[in-house]
Design a protein around this motif. Sequence first.
Motif, PDB file in Angstrom:
ATOM      1  N   GLU A  23     -34.581   3.115 -45.334  1.00 20.82           N
ATOM      2  CA  GLU A  23     -34.385   1.683 -45.566  1.00 20.82           C
ATOM      3  C   GLU A  23     -32.985   1.453 -46.137  1.00 20.82           C
ATOM      4  O   GLU A  23     -32.537   2.144 -47.044  1.00 20.82           O
ATOM      5  N   PHE A  57     -40.392  -1.866 -44.043  1.00 20.57           N
ATOM      6  CA  PHE A  57     -40.568  -0.564 -44.664  1.00 20.57           C
ATOM      7  C   PHE A  57     -41.534  -0.690 -45.828  1.00 20.57           C
ATOM      8  O   PHE A  57     -41.415  -1.586 -46.646  1.00 20.57           O
ATOM      9  N   GLU A  61     -38.444   6.005 -46.715  1.00 17.45           N
ATOM     10  CA  GLU A  61     -38.275   6.685 -45.434  1.00 17.45           C
ATOM     11  C   GLU A  61     -39.479   6.417 -44.540  1.00 17.45           C
ATOM     12  O   GLU A  61     -40.599   6.289 -45.025  1.00 17.45           O
ATOM     13  N   CYS A  94     -32.199  -0.614 -41.520  1.00 18.49           N
ATOM     14  CA  CYS A  94     -32.284   0.807 -41.840  1.00 18.49           C
ATOM     15  C   CYS A  94     -31.119   1.575 -41.223  1.00 18.49           C
ATOM     16  O   CYS A  94     -30.393   1.048 -40.386  1.00 18.49           O
TER      17      CYS A  94
END
Length: 157
Positions: A23, A57, A61, A94
């Motif tokens: 992110e 998100f 990750e 991202c």
Amino acid sequence: MLIIRQAAKLQWSRPVTLPKVVEFKQAMQHIGIHTPEDRIDFVRKQGVPIFIASEPFLEMEQYNIPVRLYAFAYDSNLSDANIFSMYIGQQRLCIDAADYEYLLEKYGQEALSAYSARISDLEKTITNMQGAFSVQQGRMNELMEQNQVLLAEKVEY
């Protein structure tokens, strides 16, 4: 030019699935870049591909998610800070994990040393304030003792 700017707001790239993405906002914070304008300038200068995830998100990750390249991120005339802000707010912007790791390795040390210097300055400030507080506390104790003496004299009169 207005038509070109409006067209740049649309996402023309095809979706691809990246194995691991990070992110954007959290990645920039870990690197040491905290202000939104600095983040945008940083990725433009570094030429790091910026992606827009299909879903927000939930963690820093994510793995194997479809993303689209934000093709106009590097052109200050065509990209729009509002688009950056919108996707950052939606937690959909991202970068590829490999790019993040490279940037963290390259610039994270600078951020860490800047944090260390800031912490050192704050510790000195705290030490100075504690010294000033101690002096003030001593002065206050002296004044309280003087006040007690004066109250005792007042009772005598």
